[in-house]
Design an enzyme around this catalytic site. Structure first.
Site, short mmCIF file in Angstrom:
data_model
loop_
_atom_site.label_atom_id
_atom_site.label_comp_id
_atom_site.label_asym_id
_atom_site.label_seq_id
_atom_site.Cartn_x
_atom_site.Cartn_y
_atom_site.Cartn_z
CE LYS A 80 -2.15 -14.94 -5.00
NZ LYS A 80 -1.52 -14.26 -3.91
CB THR A 82 -6.44 -6.05 -5.74
OG1 THR A 82 -6.41 -5.98 -4.32
CG2 THR A 82 -6.90 -4.73 -6.30
NE ARG A 103 -6.92 -18.26 -0.24
CZ ARG A 103 -5.71 -18.01 0.24
NH1 ARG A 103 -5.21 -18.74 1.22
NH2 ARG A 103 -4.99 -17.04 -0.26
CE LYS A 114 -6.83 -0.01 8.10
NZ LYS A 114 -8.25 0.25 8.40
CB ALA A 299 -1.07 -20.91 2.06
CG PHE A 327 1.58 -17.61 -0.59
CD1 PHE A 327 1.27 -16.36 -0.06
CD2 PHE A 327 1.57 -18.70 0.27
CE1 PHE A 327 0.97 -16.19 1.29
CE2 PHE A 327 1.28 -18.54 1.62
CZ PHE A 327 0.97 -17.29 2.13
CG PHE A 415 1.29 1.90 -6.39
CD1 PHE A 415 0.09 1.71 -5.72
CD2 PHE A 415 2.29 2.65 -5.77
CE1 PHE A 415 -0.12 2.27 -4.46
CE2 PHE A 415 2.09 3.20 -4.51
CZ PHE A 415 0.88 3.01 -3.84
CD1 TRP A 443 -6.10 -0.90 -4.98
CD2 TRP A 443 -5.55 1.17 -5.62
NE1 TRP A 443 -6.02 -0.12 -3.84
CE2 TRP A 443 -5.68 1.16 -4.20
CE3 TRP A 443 -5.20 2.36 -6.25
CZ2 TRP A 443 -5.47 2.29 -3.42
CZ3 TRP A 443 -5.00 3.49 -5.48
CH2 TRP A 443 -5.13 3.44 -4.07
#
Lengths: 591, 591
Positions: A80, A82, A103, A114, A299, A327, A415, A443
Site C-alpha cells: 500500500k 509502495t 505515517r 526488516k 492500528a 490495512f 509483480f 515498484w
C-alpha cells in the site's frame, strides 16, 4: 539512473537516490511555502508551520483528496505504501502538483523486523535513514508527554500515601485524589518491541524506603500505541489538542470515578512537549515530490493512519493529495471514512484499492504465505481460476468504498510473476462491477510505471461524489457495531462478551461517551474476525470481547480479537544488521 | 530594551528577548559557517556539522579556551551558567568573536524543580522553551540507543531460556551468551525524575507465557546518567563513538565474564541512533552571541560537562571559547583538567572561579540556606568577617587551578545585597594570593555589567601557561585517588571499603582497565566528603565506598558518597505550572 530493484535492496536504492535528492528548500518551493512556513531540520527534511499555512491559504479551495486502501492483505502486505508513493510519482510525471501524507514508522518494528514503511523498489520516500531513526522527533515527544503523565500519577500515589491531607495541602496545595492503585488504566511507553516490559512491578522500596514510589503492577506499551499519538492523529489544531490532552483517563479513584491528566495537573506540560510535533514533517519521493509525514498511531487500538492536520495542509498545498489508510478497506478505509473524515470534516474524492495477484490467489485458495519463509511455488505459476475466485474479496472492498459515496479505483500492484491472463481476469471482473482498474509497475519502474494508475485516479476524481457516513453519532453504539459488522465485514450479526456488554451499558448511559466516534479493532488478515478465513467468509458472527474508551483521543474501541500494545523482539532482530560507516556517517542495514 | 530582572522571572525575560532574537542563519554567519555546515532546526536553533567544520578549519589555530568553575557552592548554586553567559556577553560587548558550550538540560529537573540551566536574569541563552523541552533531540536519541541495548539483553535472556543451542543456531545463528540474570549492570533510562521506576521487576509472564520476557530485577535511571551520554561527552568523532559504544558492559555471564553491547550485536544500531546527536546544537545569548549545546552527562557518575566535540568546534570558530565544568573546582574543574582535557588533547588558557558573597558568608559561618525556604536574614546584612573567613574556600580553589598550570580569574557574581566593604575584602584576599579578580553585574545588566570580567579574562588568557595533569594514566589508581584527595580536596588520606578494595584489585590487574581515565564522585557541597562541612575542612580522610567501571565511556569511577541514578519527583513539581497558550503556541511556566 535509479538502481534496479530486482538486484538491489530498498535501502540501497534509497541511499543511491539520496546522493542527488532535492534540498528541503527546493521541496518547500515546490509546495509554494514561504520561508517562514518551512522549518528545516537539516537540509533534507523539515517541518511545516501548519498554522501559518492554513492562515495564508484559508480561502484557497482544497485539492483532490485520494485515499489509498487495499484488499484483505496476506501476511506479507499488499504494497500500500509502495502504491501510494507510486501514485504520487505517477501524478508527478504527468506534471501535477501533488502531495502525500504517510505515517512515521515506529522504532520497534524498524529494529525488530526488516521491512520498510516508506514504500519499496522505485516507489519510496527519502531520506530513508532519518525517517526510520527518530525523524523530526515526534514519537520521542509523544513518549515524553505520555510518560510525564505516569510520573505525575506514580509520584502522586507515593505522596498521597506518605502525607496527611493537611501535609499535602501545606506542601503544594494538593487535594487528595484517592487513586485506586488496582484500577490504573495507563501504562508507560517506549518506542521498541519489548516483551520484557509488558508486565512489570514498580515502586519496590529500596534504600530510600517510602520515597521509592508506590508498589503496584504496571506495564509498558509501544510508543505508537499511546493515546497521545491517537490525539496527534485526530487533533485539528493546538486548542483541540490541549483539550483532548486533559481528558485522558489515567486511572480511577476508589469510588470508581475517572482520574484524568487534567486532575493530575499535567495536561499543560504534556501539551508543551507536543507543540512542535503538531507541525507535519516533510520529505520527498525518489522522484522529488513532497511527502508529509505525521503521526503513526497503532492500528491495533487507534486509527492507524497519518494525521488530519497533514491532510488539511496537503489539500491546501497541492492539487492532488494522497493519504493512506492502514490495512484493508474493511478496517483502514472504514476508520478513514467514519472516524477520520468525521473529525476532519474533509471529503475524499476517490479511494484506491490496492491488490496484488499474489493476494488474490491466496483468497482464491492458494496456500497462505508465511513471512520469513520461501513463497509457496503456487505463486510463481499461472492460475487464473484462483485469481478469479480471489476477486470476490476485491469486489467486497470495492462495494465498501461505494457505500461511502465515492469512486473506487483498483490498482493492480504488478509483480514480475503475474501473467497477462491473470491480469486480464482481474480487469474483466472489476469492470463488470463498474470499477476503474489500472495496472501499475511503480515498484519496478517508479513514476513511469504508474502513468495508467495516475491517469485513472485523475479521471475518478472528476466524478461527482456524494460522500456520506455509514452512521451518525447519535446512533446507539451497538447498532453502529452491527451496521459495520453486516455492511462492511459481511457478518450475520454480533455477539458480545459479558465484559463488553457491561462496558457498552456504561458508555451508552454516559452522554459524553455515547456520542464519541468509534474505532473498530479486528484482524486485518480476514474480512471476518478469524484471520485464517480468506476470500469473503459467510455464515459467521462478529465476537466483541471488550469495549475500551479513549476519552482524550475521542473514540470508543470495540475489540473483536486480542489486543497487545507491546510487540516482542524476535530471535533474529533487525538491529543486528544495522551499523554505521564511521568514515561517511552513513547508516547501513536499516530495512 | 530588556526586562528588569528584579521584577521579572527568567522565562519572561527570555520570552521577551525571543521576539527580536537573531535567526539561526544570522548566528551561523557570525560563526562563519558555510550554508552546508549549519543544520537548522527551525529558524532559531540548529546543529553544526562538526566534521565539515573541523575539516575546513584543520589548519586554523584554536582560540583561547576558558573554563568556568566555582567555589564550593551553597545548595542554591553560585550562578556558574549565568556567569558563563555573562562572560560571553561581556566579551561580545568588547567586540570579540566569542562562543560558549553548555550542557543540554534534562527533562527530569525541568519538570520537577523550577530552575534554569540557561543562566538567569540578563545573562541567559535563548530560545528557552525548546532548550528545555527536548531541544534538537539528543537526549531522546540517547534514551533510544540506551534502551535498545536493554531490548537486546532482555529478549536475548528470554530466547536463550526458551531455546536449545541448536534452535538458537538455526533461528538466527545465535551463540548462547549464558548471561547471569542476577548480575546485570545496566538498567533502562527515561528523561524524568521517576522514583517509581528505581526498583522494578520485569518480564512477569502474562497471557503470552514464556514469550513475556525473562523475570528479573531491573531499574531505570534518568537518561542523562546513561553511559551513552558519557560517551557522547567524551567522544572525539564518530569512529571513537562507535568503538566506545561496543564496550559498554551490560551484564556478566555465568562465569563472570563481561557481556558487552558488541556481544549483543546491538552496538552498531545504537550508534545509528546517535549519528545526528554527534553534531553540537546551536543557540544564542540574550545579546546574540553563539552558544553551543552538546551533551549533558550527570555529574553524579560522569563528567558533568558539555562535550569535547563542542569545545573543539568552538575553539576553531571563535577567538574566545567559554566552557563550563559543573560544581566547584574540586570536582568539576578536576574532571575537566585530568579527564576531559586528557581525552581531548586541548589545553585551557585560563579558568574562572565564580564566587558569590552569599556563598563566602556561608563558608565563613553563616547558616546554610535551604532551597525553597526564605534566605536567612544574615545574608542581607553586611558581615565582612564571615566573608573574609569564607575566602579560605575560594583560595583553596584558586590554588587548585594553579596546580593545573593555568591562571585563575575570580569572578564575584554580584548580588544587590553585597556591600562595598565585603567586595573589597574579597579583592584584597585574592590579590594577596596573586589572583586576578573581577566584579561582575551580568545578572542585572547583561554584557554591560560584565566588561571588567571580560577584560580580566582577556588579560589572563595572554599569560603564558604550562598546563600539566595532576597524574599520568600509568600511575596506579590508588595513588591517583590519594593524590586527588590530598592535593585537591585537602584530605589527610584515603580509606577504602572492602568492596572498593576488591574492585580496585580487579581493575588494577586488568591492563585494559588500569590505564583508563578516572572520574571521581564526591559531594559538591563541601571540599570533603561530608556535605555539612564548609570552608576548608581539616583532619579528615576520604572514604571510598565503591569503584565502578564504565568501559564504554572509558573511565573508572571511585565513589565517595551515595549514588542515585534516579532522582524523585517532589510533591510540588514544576510541571503543574507549565501550560501552552493555544492561540500563540507559546509555552508558559517553564522555569
Amino acid at each position: 539512473m535509479a538502481l534496479d530493484p530486482t538486484k538491489h535492496q530498498d535501502w540501497e536504492i534509497a541511499q543511491d537516490a539520496e546522493s542527488s535528492m532535492l534540498t528541503i528548500y527546493e521541496i518547500g518551493e515546490k509546495l509554494g511555502l514561504t520561508k517562514e512556513e518551512l522549518l528545516p531540520h537539516g537540509h533534507y527534511i523539515g517541518k511545516i508551520d501548519f498554522k501559518k499555512v492554513m492562515a495564508r491559504l484559508k480561502d484557497q479551495p482544497d485539492g483532490k483528496y485520494i485515499d489509498v486502501t487495499a484488499i484483505t492483505p496476506t501476511p506479507l502486505g499488499e504494497g500500500k505504501s509502495t502504491s501510494s508513493m507510486g501514485l504520487v510519482q505517477g501524478l508527478g510525471k504527468l506534471g501535477k502538483n501533488v502531495c502525500a501524507a504517510i505515517r512515521q514508522p515506529s522504532g520497534g518494528p524498524t529494529m525488530n523486523i526488516k521491512g520498510s514503511a516508506a514504500g519499496g523498489g522505485l516507489a519510496q520516500c527519502i531520506p530513508l535513514t532519518p525517517f526510520s531513526l527518530g525523524f523530526t522527533g515526534d514519537i520521542n515527544a509523544i513518549m515524553n508527554a505520555h510518560n510525564l503523565a505516569m510520573v505525575a500519577l506514580t509520584s502522586r500515589l507515593q505522596h498521597e500515601r506518605n502525607y496527611t491531607d493537611e501535609q499535602l495541602e501545606r506542601l503544594s496545595g494538593m487535594k487528595r485524589l484517592d487513586i485506586d492503585p488496582t484500577n490504573v488504566e495507563m501504562g508507560w511507553v517506549i518506542d521498541f518491541c519489548c516483551q520484557a516490559l509488558r508486565n512489570i512491578i514498580i515502586g519496590i522500596d529500596g534504600v530510600n524506603g517510602k520515597a521509592d514510589g508506590f508498589m503496584m503492577k504496571s506495564k509498558f506499551g509501544i510508543a505508537v500505541s499511546s493515546e497521545v499519538m491517537a490525539i496527534l492523529s485526530l487533533a485539528n489544531d493546538l486548542k483541540d489538542m490541549r483539550e483532548r490532552m486533559g481528558k485522558i483517563v489515567v486511572a480511577y479513584d476508589k469510588k470508581g470515578n475517572p482520574v484524568t491528566t487534567e486532575d493530575l495537573q499535567v495536561a499543560g506540560a504534556m501539551t508543551a512537549w507536543m507543540v512542535d510535533a503538531l507541525n507535519p514533517s516533510l520529505m520527498q519521493t525518489l522522484e522529488g515530490q513532497p511527502v508529509l509525514v505525521h503521526a503513526g498511531p497503532f492500528a491495533n487500538i487507534a486509527i492507524g493512519q497519518s494525521s488530519i492536520i497533514a491532510d488539511k495542509v496537503g489539500l491546501k498545498l497541492a492539487d492532488y493529495h494522497v493519504t493512506e489508510s492502514g490495512f484493508g478497506a474493511d478496517i483502514g478505509f472504514e476508520k478513514f471514512w467514519n472516524l477520520k473524515c468525521r473529525y476532519s470534516g474533509l471529503k475524499p474524492d476517490c479511494a484506491v484499492v490496492v491488490a496484488t495477484i499474489r493476494a488474490l490467489k491466496c483468497h482464491g485458495g492458494a496456500p497462505v504465505p508465511v513471512p520469513g519463509k520461501a513463497m509457496p511455488e503456487e505463486y510463481s505459476t499461472e492460475n487464473v481460476d484462483w485469481v478469479a475466485k480471489g476477486c470476490d474479496n476485491l469486489i467486497h472492498h470495492i462495494r465498501n468504498v461505494r457505500k461511502a459515496g465515492i469512486s473506487p479505483v483498483v490498482c493492480i500492484n504488478a509483480f514480475y510473476t503475474d501473467t497477462d491472463a491473470e491480469i486480464a481476469k482481474v480487469r474483466e471482473l472489476c469492470e463488470a462491477e463498474g470499477a476503474r482498474v489500472a495496472l501499475s509497475r511503480h515498484w519496478e519502474q517508479g513514476g513511469d510505471g504508474a502513468i495508467e494508475f495516475a491517469e485513472t485516479v485523475i479521471e475518478a476524481c472528476e466524478e461527482k461524489t456524494e460522500f456520506k457516513f455509514l452512521y451518525e453519532l447519535d446512533m446507539p453504539i451497538k447498532k453502529r457495531i452491527e451496521l459495520i459488522a453486516k455492511e462492511v465485514y459481511g457478518a450475520d450479526g454480533v455477539d458480545y462478551s459479558a465484559a463488553a456488554e457491561k462496558s457498552l451499558a456504561r458508555i451508552q448511559a454516559d452522554p459524553e461517551l455515547a456520542g464519541l466516534g468509534m474505532c473498530m479493532v479486528k484482524t486485518h488478515l480476514s474480512l471476518s474476525d478469524n484471520p485464517t478465513l480468506k476470500g469473503v467468509p459467510k455464515g459467521w458472527r462478529l465476537a466483541i470481547r471488550e469495549v475500551l474508551t479513549y476519552g482524550g483521543a475521542g473514540f470508543i474501541v470495540p475489540v473483536a480479537g486480542a489486543i497487545s500494545l507491546m510487540p516482542g523482539t524476535g530471535s533474529n532482530p533487525a538491529f543486528k544488521r544495522v551499523d554505521v560507516d564511521v568514515e561517511t556517517g552513513k547508516v547501513e542495514g536499516v530495512f
